[in-house]
Structure formats: C-alpha cells, structure tokens
Design a protein around this motif. Structure first.
Motif, PDB file in Angstrom:
ATOM      1  N   LYS A   1       6.306   0.648   6.996  1.00  0.00           N
ATOM      2  CA  LYS A   1       6.985   1.573   6.273  1.00  0.00           C
ATOM      3  C   LYS A   1       8.698   0.516   5.531  1.00  0.00           C
ATOM      4  N   LEU A   2       8.355  -0.630   6.881  1.00  0.00           N
ATOM      5  CA  LEU A   2       9.789  -1.206   6.936  1.00  0.00           C
ATOM      6  C   LEU A   2       9.233  -2.862   5.103  1.00  0.00           C
ATOM      7  N   GLY A   3       7.742  -3.322   5.023  1.00  0.00           N
ATOM      8  CA  GLY A   3       7.650  -3.531   3.800  1.00  0.00           C
ATOM      9  C   GLY A   3       8.130  -2.703   2.828  1.00  0.00           C
ATOM     10  N   GLU A   4       7.946  -1.554   2.862  1.00  0.00           N
ATOM     11  CA  GLU A   4       7.680  -0.688   1.491  1.00  0.00           C
ATOM     12  C   GLU A   4       9.076  -0.579   1.414  1.00  0.00           C
TER      13      GLU A   4
ATOM     14  N   GLU B   1       3.690   9.591   3.542  1.00  0.00           N
ATOM     15  CA  GLU B   1       5.616   8.678   3.903  1.00  0.00           C
ATOM     16  C   GLU B   1       6.292   8.875   4.754  1.00  0.00           C
ATOM     17  N   MET B   2       6.273   9.902   5.447  1.00  0.00           N
ATOM     18  CA  MET B   2       7.146  10.447   6.559  1.00  0.00           C
ATOM     19  C   MET B   2       5.861  10.370   8.310  1.00  0.00           C
ATOM     20  N   TRP B   3       4.926  10.617   7.663  1.00  0.00           N
ATOM     21  CA  TRP B   3       4.051   9.645   8.513  1.00  0.00           C
ATOM     22  C   TRP B   3       3.930   8.104   9.277  1.00  0.00           C
ATOM     23  N   ARG B   4       4.165   7.581   7.983  1.00  0.00           N
ATOM     24  CA  ARG B   4       4.591   5.981   8.400  1.00  0.00           C
ATOM     25  C   ARG B   4       5.822   6.209   9.026  1.00  0.00           C
ATOM     26  N   ALA B   5       7.100   7.136   8.861  1.00  0.00           N
ATOM     27  CA  ALA B   5       8.606   6.905   8.917  1.00  0.00           C
ATOM     28  C   ALA B   5       8.668   6.709  10.497  1.00  0.00           C
TER      29      ALA B   5
ATOM     30  N   GLY C   1       1.165  -1.268   0.268  1.00  0.00           N
ATOM     31  CA  GLY C   1       0.076   0.152  -0.644  1.00  0.00           C
ATOM     32  C   GLY C   1       0.493   1.342   0.013  1.00  0.00           C
ATOM     33  N   LEU C   2       1.480   1.721   0.718  1.00  0.00           N
ATOM     34  CA  LEU C   2       2.718   2.411   0.885  1.00  0.00           C
ATOM     35  C   LEU C   2       3.142   2.597  -0.416  1.00  0.00           C
ATOM     36  N   TYR C   3       3.975   1.062  -0.671  1.00  0.00           N
ATOM     37  CA  TYR C   3       4.796   1.626  -2.115  1.00  0.00           C
ATOM     38  C   TYR C   3       3.661   2.073  -3.358  1.00  0.00           C
ATOM     39  N   THR C   4       2.809   1.862  -3.496  1.00  0.00           N
ATOM     40  CA  THR C   4       1.553   2.605  -4.597  1.00  0.00           C
ATOM     41  C   THR C   4       1.581   4.126  -4.640  1.00  0.00           C
ATOM     42  N   GLU C   5       1.791   4.582  -3.691  1.00  0.00           N
ATOM     43  CA  GLU C   5       1.532   6.147  -3.081  1.00  0.00           C
ATOM     44  C   GLU C   5       2.837   6.477  -3.463  1.00  0.00           C
TER      45      GLU C   5
END
Length: 596
Positions: free
Chosen positions: A532-535, A476-480, A450-454
């Motif tokens: 984030k780790l998955g992305e 992206e920052m939110w997930r980091a 999901g994050l990768y598609t962003e």
C-alpha cells in the motif's frame, strides 16, 4: 509527514543529491569532472567485485543471461554466515569512504540501490534471521523442484546435482533452527500450523514425487538416450536421497521444531524485538516510518476505501447492510467457479483482454510471455490465491468455494499483466545496468506497482460489473488493512483473532484467505506493509504529473519511465519520477513557446 521522508543513516539523501537516471539527466555530451570519474570507478569496482563474489558464494551460474542455481545449494553453516556478515560489513565501510557528491548521476542511483541491498544483507545476518529460514508463506524446503523443466542438458545435470545435495542443505538449516530454538528466535507456532503438510508429497518415491515432474517433458534437443539416463538417475536419487531427506525434515518439524516454537505472535517478543521490527519496516518499505505512523496511514485509508465499497454496494442494488452484503458475496453460487478449468479460463480471459489495452498504457512492450498454471497440489491448501513471475502466473484452484471470481480481474492484473509477470519481462529487456541490479527486488517498488495496476484497470475498463469493482476495492482494502493489522500485531499487542475479525469485517475475502493472510503477517513481520505504501507513492506522483502536465499528460511514458528504472528503493523512485515530471514539463513549455 510525507511517505517519501528519507531516514536512517544508510539511505542516501537522493533528493538533495539530485539523483536522476541517465535517460532523464544532463544533456548528452556534458563533460564529467575528473573527481566524478574517480569516484565512479571506485564504486563500480566495489559493486562488481561484490557481485562476482556473491555469485560464487551462492553457487550461481549464468544461463541465457540469467543467474540460476548451479549444481549445489549455498552453504548455510554458522561459520559461513559469519564470513558473509564480515564481508558485507566491509563492503559497507568501503562504500562509506566514497564521496557520494562526486558520483555521476547514474552512479548515484547505483550507489543508493547498492547501499540498500547490502544493508539488508548485513541487517538480516546481524539478527540471525537464518535461524528461522521459513514462514507461513515461504519455506527453505519449497521451490527446490521447478514449476517446469529445463531448456538444456546442462541445467538438468545441475538439477540432479542439487537433488544429491539436499540432505546436506537440510542438515545445515536444522542446525540453525535448533540454535534459534535455544535463544527463543522461532517462527510463531500458530503461523506455521499445517505448513508441515506441504512436505508430505516429497516423501514418496517414484514418479509421483514432485521432483520428477521436470523430467516428464524434456526438450528434443537432448538426445533420447541422455533423457532416459537422466530420468533413471532422477528416480534413483528420489528413492535414495530426496525422499529420505524430506522424511527427516517432516520428523524434525513435527517432533522437534513445531512443539517448541514460540506461542507469542508479535515481533516485539523476539530477542531485541522492538528494534528488529523497526528495521524490518525499513527493510521492506525502504522508508523511514514508525509503526505508529503506518498504523495511522492505514486507518485513514481504511475509512476512505470503506466509503467507496459501500457506494459500490448500493450500485449493485443490494438492499441489506454491509455485513449482509459481505455474506452474500462470500456465499452466492453465481460468484464461484464450478471447476478448476473455469477459474483458470476466467483468469486467461482477463489477461488476454488486458493484452488488447497494453498499447494504451505502454510504449515499450516486452517480448517474453508467461503462462497460466494452477498452484501445485502439494502447497495449494496453504497458498495464496495467486502469484505471478516471469515464467508463469499461478492461480489457486484448491477449495473453489473460497476462490470468488469477482476478485480475479484485480488478481490477474496484479500478478500477471501489467503486474508482476509483465514487470519481470520488462526488466529482462531493461536498459543496460550493473549486474547486481538485474535480479534485485524491493517490495515497495514491485508490490506497489502490482497494486497500482489493479487501480489502473479502472482507467482501462477492465472491471465489467459492480461486483468486479467491489472485488477490486476488496483487494485495495485488503492492502490498507494490512497496515493496521501488521502494526497492530507487532507493536500494539493485537491477538490473532482480533486481526482475523478486522480483516473479515472490512473485505469480502473468503474465510480461508483471511486466516492464511493473517498467519502470513504474524510470521513475516512488515513484509505486507510495502504494498500500500508503494502504491500510494506511485499514485501521488501520477496525480502530480496529471496536474502539472494537464491535457498533455500521457500515461504511456509515465509507466515506461517507472518500469525502466528497475527495482529501486521508494525514495530513489520518487526522486527519479519527480525528475521525469520536471523534464516532461520543460518539454511542454518549450513546445508551447515554439508554437507561438
């Protein structure tokens, strides 16, 4: 260290075992050794027996090639939990007795996925997580009524049966929660404030109760007289069973549970809390990383993305400071919808625009289609901004001044297409695989995608203004930031306010979202680490593919190969995608040789 480092005893050494899916594996026609046939047969017998047992144990029935809840909810008694633990522990013992190096390539993958799945079940039961069957985001009493109606009379009859079963189901959860209270294992009080309000809509009788919604638009295939009879029965059950059960739940939460819930917020404060948080990290990320390692990864990502966000701020022409820019983004009317319809329409525009770019990103396009809906009123005040699944993509239209439009492109890509709704549709038409793998979910694999598609949207021209790009960077920052906050709260003694300040100062998320998210991390330890780790793992593999294949790199087979795997632990995913890259590289070399 690398993100793909494999650890703890239950993880297979996938790289050393040479795991590869049949689509990428040995040449067709290769003979299988007798030992492999024997090991394969033993493994298949084990996971097929477990699947059949689990479907019966949890009252599931098959409907249109999908397993759904039958006419009862599963038992939640202490005796049942003990029986399930003993069963799954025995499954693990039997799995350990199978020689993994004698398995075929495809069954090695199945073994790795099966082991992770069973370990998660054993681990959760050993910690008695059923004694706290909800958090700030997900509740045992939520989702019992469907978002839409059913396709057949049989499913409606099952639904009526479940409505009748609610008091028993609630009472068993109450007993477990009282046991958790007695030993200090509870959801943090601060993380569930206001969540009791989500119960109120279900305490009313008549057609206003959300449990009646499924009966408003029933399919024509059900005879009218049967529709009338089922609607009548539903109203009777709402008055006599459902509403009273939810009133009892509301009293229990407000008078018994919430006043006694723990005031601490960190996982380390729970019984055997340090080991519990360590295992939660392994459960949600499927990686063998310590809290400190994840914290440091997060800090590095925060610094990198912070520089990107400041560069984008300059591209907008804004002359003030970064905090001033965040305030501007949170308050300027140009960034906010005036009506729910406007917000939903914008989300629909993004998804339809992405439809036109799918051919550039994927070779395989699934047939199943999702719809866009608002988050139901009953849960909207405490719900996230959006969430996607196979049937629908939800967007929160509650408190519109807290729902900036500049985030919607990234949100729609993640939750709808080509994120979760698209991913779920691909899984529905996936290559044949064991039944237990068809409805399994690993957060690192799914949320990482999901994050990768962003990020993929930047390659496809999906972000039309610097403000939308800033919105993507905010996400992206939110997930980091999650990597820093989650580990900070649960292993470093961070306060709730420190976490709120950290998230608010690094992103343009609305204040409502900031508080909702922090409360989620408090009450759901380690879940937020997987994204984030998955992305990062997917993007690392894509970078390698681009470097090794050069101009021959095509993102379409890369994406197809990833989604064709179905949900797998991240170490398994990395091993398979490494094999995919090697296979594509061999094809390229062969073609170049033939061209000479």
């Amino acid at each position: 260290m690398t993100l793909s480092r494999i650890g703890f005893s239950f993880c297979l050494g996938v790289a050393s075992l040479g795991l590869m899916p049949s689509a990428f594996a040995q040449e067709a026609g290769a003979e299988t050794a007798p030992d492999a046939v024997s090991a394969d047969a033993r493994l298949r017998a084990l996971y097929e027996a477990e699947t059949e047992w689990r479907h019966q144990e949890f009252q599931l029935v098959k409907d249109d090639n999908r397993w759904v809840q039958g006419n009862r909810y599963p038992s939640e008694t202490l005796e049942t939990q003990g029986r399930r633990l003993a069963y799954w522990q025995d499954v693990l013992r039997q799995l350990d007795a199978i020689a993994l190096d004698q398995l075929s390539a495809e069954e090695q993958i199945n073994a790795a996925v099966f082991r992770q799945m069973i370990w998660e079940k054993v681990n959760s039961l050993e910690y008695k997580t059923y004694e706290a069957p909800f958090n700030s985001d997900t509740f045992f009493w939520g989702g019992l009524n469907p978002r839409t109606g059913f396709s057949s009379a049989a499913r409606y009859r099952d639904y009526l049966g479940r409505m009748q079963d609610i008091p028993r189901y609630f009472d068993e959860n109450f007993a477990n929660m009282r046991a958790g209270l007695a030993r200090g294992y509870t959801v943090p009080r601060v993380g569930i404030e206001g969540r009791d309000d989500t119960i109120e809509a279900y305490t009313v009788t008549g057609e206003d109760n959300p449990f009646y919604d499924a009966f408003r638009d029933m399919p024509d295939s059900i005879p009218e007289k049967d529709q009338v009879a089922m609607r009548t029965e539903a109203l009777e059950l709402i008055e006599a069973v459902v509403a009273p059960a939810y009133r009892a739940l509301l009293r229990f939460m407000r008078e018994d549970y919430m006043p006694r819930a723990r005031t601490s917020i960190d996982a380390h404060a729970l019984p055997d809390g340090k080991r519990f948080y360590r295992d939660q990290i392994r459960l949600y990320t499927t990686l063998d990383l310590t809290a400190e390692e994840i914290h440091q990864i997060g800090l590095k990502e925060v610094a990198r993305i912070d520089a990107d966000m400041k560069a984008t701020m300059k591209a907008t022409g804004f002359a003030g400071t970064f905090p001033e820019f965040l305030a501007f983004m949170r308050t300027d009317p140009q960034f906010y919808a005036k009506t729910p319809r406007e917000l939903l329409s914008y989300a629909a525009y993004v998804t339809k625009k992405m439809d036109g770019k799918l051919k550039d990103s994927f070779s395989f396009l699934p047939r199943y289609r999702f719809t866009i809906r608002p988050v139901p009123d009953a849960i909207a005040p405490i719900y996230t901004s959006g969430r996607g699944g196979l049937e629908s993509c939800l967007f929160n239209t509650y408190d519109l001044p807290s729902r900036p439009l500049y985030n919607l492109t990234a949100l729609a890509l993640h939750e709808c297409i080509p994120g979760h709704s698209f991913q779920a549709a691909v899984a529905l038409e996936a290559p044949d695989r064991p039944e237990f793998r068809k409805d399994i979910y690993f957060s690192g694999y799914g949320e990482g995608w999901g994050l990768y598609t962003e990020w993929l949207g930047t390659k496809l021209g999906m972000y039309e203004t610097p403000y939308e790009e800033f919105g993507r960077q905010t996400f992206e920052m939110w997930r980091a930031v999650r990597l820093v906050i989650d580990t900070g709260i649960h292993s470093k003694g961070w306060s709730r306010q420190k976490a709120i300040d950290y998230l608010a100062s690094h992103t343009a998320l609305a204040e409502r979202d900031v508080e909702t998210e922090v409360d989620r991390y408090i009450s759901w330890p380690a879940q937020a680490l997987a994204y984030k780790l998955g992305e990062m793992s997917i993007r690392k593999l894509r970078t390698k593919a681009e470097a090794e294949l050069g101009t021959a790199f095509d993102q379409r087979p890369f994406h197809d190969a990833y989604l064709a795997l179905g949900a797998v632990p991240l170490p398994v995913m990395e091993a398979q995608m490494e094999q995919f890259i090697a296979t594509e590289k061999s094809k390229l070399a062969r073609n170049q040789t033939e061209a000479r």
